[in-house]
Motif scaffolding. Sequence first.
Motif, PDB file in Angstrom:
ATOM      1  N   THR A   1       0.831  -1.204   0.000  1.00 28.25           N
ATOM      2  CA  THR A   1       0.000   0.000   0.000  1.00 28.25           C
ATOM      3  C   THR A   1       0.866   1.255   0.000  1.00 28.25           C
ATOM      4  OG1 THR A   1      -1.796  -1.156   1.121  1.00 28.25           O
ATOM      5  CG2 THR A   1      -1.822   1.244   1.243  1.00 28.25           C
ATOM      6  N   ALA A   2       1.952   1.225   0.758  1.00 25.99           N
ATOM      7  CA  ALA A   2       2.852   2.381   0.793  1.00 25.99           C
ATOM      8  C   ALA A   2       3.380   2.682  -0.605  1.00 25.99           C
ATOM      9  CB  ALA A   2       3.997   2.124   1.764  1.00 25.99           C
ATOM     10  N   ILE A   3       3.781   1.656  -1.325  1.00 28.80           N
ATOM     11  CA  ILE A   3       4.300   1.838  -2.682  1.00 28.80           C
ATOM     12  C   ILE A   3       3.234   2.448  -3.582  1.00 28.80           C
ATOM     13  CG2 ILE A   3       5.015   0.594  -4.768  1.00 28.80           C
ATOM     14  CD1 ILE A   3       6.538  -1.346  -2.866  1.00 28.80           C
ATOM     15  N   LEU A   4       2.037   1.893  -3.535  1.00 29.42           N
ATOM     16  CA  LEU A   4       0.959   2.404  -4.392  1.00 29.42           C
ATOM     17  C   LEU A   4       0.665   3.875  -4.089  1.00 29.42           C
ATOM     18  CD1 LEU A   4      -1.452  -0.659  -4.403  1.00 29.42           C
ATOM     19  CD2 LEU A   4      -0.085   0.192  -6.328  1.00 29.42           C
ATOM     20  N   LEU A   5       0.591   4.221  -2.808  1.00 32.74           N
ATOM     21  CA  LEU A   5       0.288   5.607  -2.437  1.00 32.74           C
ATOM     22  C   LEU A   5       1.393   6.563  -2.877  1.00 32.74           C
ATOM     23  CD1 LEU A   5      -1.217   5.079   1.130  1.00 32.74           C
ATOM     24  CD2 LEU A   5      -2.446   5.654  -0.978  1.00 32.74           C
ATOM     25  N   LEU A   6       2.635   6.155  -2.733  1.00 37.10           N
ATOM     26  CA  LEU A   6       3.742   7.029  -3.143  1.00 37.10           C
ATOM     27  C   LEU A   6       3.824   7.165  -4.659  1.00 37.10           C
ATOM     28  CD1 LEU A   6       6.473   5.948  -0.583  1.00 37.10           C
ATOM     29  CD2 LEU A   6       5.167   8.083  -0.612  1.00 37.10           C
ATOM     30  N   LEU A   7       3.580   6.074  -5.367  1.00 37.49           N
ATOM     31  CA  LEU A   7       3.615   6.153  -6.828  1.00 37.49           C
ATOM     32  C   LEU A   7       2.429   6.943  -7.377  1.00 37.49           C
ATOM     33  CD1 LEU A   7       4.918   2.618  -7.848  1.00 37.49           C
ATOM     34  CD2 LEU A   7       6.189   4.766  -7.648  1.00 37.49           C
ATOM     35  N   ALA A   8       1.358   7.069  -6.592  1.00 38.21           N
ATOM     36  CA  ALA A   8       0.237   7.905  -7.017  1.00 38.21           C
ATOM     37  C   ALA A   8       0.658   9.376  -7.054  1.00 38.21           C
ATOM     38  CB  ALA A   8      -0.952   7.717  -6.079  1.00 38.21           C
ATOM     39  N   GLU A   9       1.680   9.723  -6.288  1.00 32.64           N
ATOM     40  CA  GLU A   9       2.178  11.096  -6.261  1.00 32.64           C
ATOM     41  C   GLU A   9       3.111  11.375  -7.437  1.00 32.64           C
ATOM     42  OE1 GLU A   9       4.080  11.568  -2.502  1.00 32.64           O
ATOM     43  OE2 GLU A   9       2.225  11.232  -1.380  1.00 32.64           O
ATOM     44  N   GLU A  10       4.027  10.433  -7.706  1.00 34.11           N
ATOM     45  CA  GLU A  10       4.993  10.594  -8.788  1.00 34.11           C
ATOM     46  C   GLU A  10       5.752   9.290  -8.977  1.00 34.11           C
ATOM     47  OE1 GLU A  10       8.807  12.751  -7.741  1.00 34.11           O
ATOM     48  OE2 GLU A  10       7.540  13.346  -6.048  1.00 34.11           O
ATOM     49  N   PRO A  11       6.304   9.080 -10.183  1.00 33.40           N
ATOM     50  CA  PRO A  11       7.129   7.886 -10.401  1.00 33.40           C
ATOM     51  C   PRO A  11       8.379   7.942  -9.517  1.00 33.40           C
ATOM     52  CG  PRO A  11       6.468   8.848 -12.494  1.00 33.40           C
ATOM     53  CD  PRO A  11       6.096   9.834 -11.416  1.00 33.40           C
TER      54      PRO A  11
ATOM     55  N   LEU B   1      11.604   5.042  -2.976  1.00 31.77           N
ATOM     56  CA  LEU B   1      10.460   4.570  -2.200  1.00 31.77           C
ATOM     57  C   LEU B   1      10.881   4.263  -0.763  1.00 31.77           C
ATOM     58  CD1 LEU B   1       8.864   2.275  -4.908  1.00 31.77           C
ATOM     59  CD2 LEU B   1       7.792   4.321  -3.928  1.00 31.77           C
ATOM     60  N   MET B   2      12.000   3.565  -0.609  1.00 32.10           N
ATOM     61  CA  MET B   2      12.482   3.242   0.745  1.00 32.10           C
ATOM     62  C   MET B   2      12.790   4.517   1.529  1.00 32.10           C
ATOM     63  SD  MET B   2      14.887  -0.098   0.163  1.00 32.10           S
ATOM     64  CE  MET B   2      15.505   0.290  -1.473  1.00 32.10           C
ATOM     65  N   GLN B   3      13.449   5.477   0.890  1.00 33.74           N
ATOM     66  CA  GLN B   3      13.782   6.735   1.557  1.00 33.74           C
ATOM     67  C   GLN B   3      12.530   7.501   1.967  1.00 33.74           C
ATOM     68  OE1 GLN B   3      16.387   8.603  -1.402  1.00 33.74           O
ATOM     69  NE2 GLN B   3      17.972   8.628   0.175  1.00 33.74           N
ATOM     70  N   GLU B   4      11.562   7.570   1.078  1.00 35.01           N
ATOM     71  CA  GLU B   4      10.346   8.342   1.351  1.00 35.01           C
ATOM     72  C   GLU B   4       9.536   7.708   2.486  1.00 35.01           C
ATOM     73  OE1 GLU B   4       8.067  11.656   0.998  1.00 35.01           O
ATOM     74  OE2 GLU B   4       9.927  11.261  -0.080  1.00 35.01           O
ATOM     75  N   ILE B   5       9.464   6.390   2.496  1.00 35.60           N
ATOM     76  CA  ILE B   5       8.757   5.710   3.583  1.00 35.60           C
ATOM     77  C   ILE B   5       9.452   5.987   4.907  1.00 35.60           C
ATOM     78  CG2 ILE B   5       8.184   3.443   4.555  1.00 35.60           C
ATOM     79  CD1 ILE B   5       7.731   2.510   1.602  1.00 35.60           C
ATOM     80  N   GLU B   6      10.780   5.922   4.909  1.00 38.25           N
ATOM     81  CA  GLU B   6      11.521   6.206   6.137  1.00 38.25           C
ATOM     82  C   GLU B   6      11.273   7.640   6.602  1.00 38.25           C
ATOM     83  OE1 GLU B   6      15.962   5.768   8.032  1.00 38.25           O
ATOM     84  OE2 GLU B   6      15.798   6.096   5.871  1.00 38.25           O
ATOM     85  N   GLU B   7      11.316   8.577   5.668  1.00 39.93           N
ATOM     86  CA  GLU B   7      11.106   9.980   6.020  1.00 39.93           C
ATOM     87  C   GLU B   7       9.699  10.211   6.573  1.00 39.93           C
ATOM     88  OE1 GLU B   7      10.819  14.104   3.599  1.00 39.93           O
ATOM     89  OE2 GLU B   7      12.634  12.908   3.227  1.00 39.93           O
ATOM     90  N   ARG B   8       8.702   9.652   5.902  1.00 35.28           N
ATOM     91  CA  ARG B   8       7.321   9.881   6.337  1.00 35.28           C
ATOM     92  C   ARG B   8       6.986   9.174   7.639  1.00 35.28           C
ATOM     93  NH1 ARG B   8       3.524  10.816   1.073  1.00 35.28           N
ATOM     94  NH2 ARG B   8       5.096  11.919  -0.140  1.00 35.28           N
ATOM     95  N   SER B   9       7.724   8.115   7.949  1.00 38.55           N
ATOM     96  CA  SER B   9       7.491   7.419   9.220  1.00 38.55           C
ATOM     97  C   SER B   9       8.406   7.957  10.318  1.00 38.55           C
ATOM     98  CB  SER B   9       7.709   5.913   9.053  1.00 38.55           C
ATOM     99  OG  SER B   9       9.081   5.628   8.844  1.00 38.55           O
ATOM    100  N   GLU B  10       9.032   9.092  10.049  1.00 36.93           N
ATOM    101  CA  GLU B  10       9.931   9.739  11.003  1.00 36.93           C
ATOM    102  C   GLU B  10      11.045   8.799  11.436  1.00 36.93           C
ATOM    103  OE1 GLU B  10       7.430  11.330  14.103  1.00 36.93           O
ATOM    104  OE2 GLU B  10       6.127  12.275  12.626  1.00 36.93           O
ATOM    105  N   GLY B  11      11.518   7.994  10.487  1.00 40.16           N
ATOM    106  CA  GLY B  11      12.638   7.111  10.752  1.00 40.16           C
ATOM    107  C   GLY B  11      12.296   5.809  11.444  1.00 40.16           C
TER     108      GLY B  11
END
Length: 152
Positions: free
Chosen positions: A7-17, A23-33
């Motif tokens: 789900t995380a991948i799908l939601l992030l790719l909905a924003e931009e390729p 994807l790993m970096q963005e998930i880490e950033e949004r989950s505050e590490g």
Amino acid sequence: RRGDVRTAILLLLAEEPRNGYQLMQEIEERSEGVWRPSPGSVYPALQQLEDEGLVRTVETDSRKLFELTDAGKQSVDERDKDLPTPWDEMTGGVSDETAEAASVMRGLAMAFAQVMQAGNKAQMDEATKALSETRRRLYAILAEDAPVEETD
């Protein structure tokens, strides 16, 4: 705990390729590490999503990015908007102290990786000893009696 990588991948790719690393970096950033999914979970999930026709790969500037297909966009659109994002689920209930300790641990891991990559044998041995001592000290903290808080 394991997060919902799919789900995380799908939601992030909905924003931009993005590529897998982004994807790993963005998930880490949004989950505050608190959550950084490994390549061993992200890339198989991307492959599965591609097999299901929800994402596709595109080449831009000789870089491989993933983007949603129309079916992937529809899947994201059909998701209940009231549901928390996977990264919000992972950060729920995490104290500031835990988040800070996790950040320090990530910094420690990055420093150790640098020593292992660029250090000479003596530096690597010293770093390994420092980590062993730190591990012993952490266990010693747990073994000690908890300090008594003073009350007024």
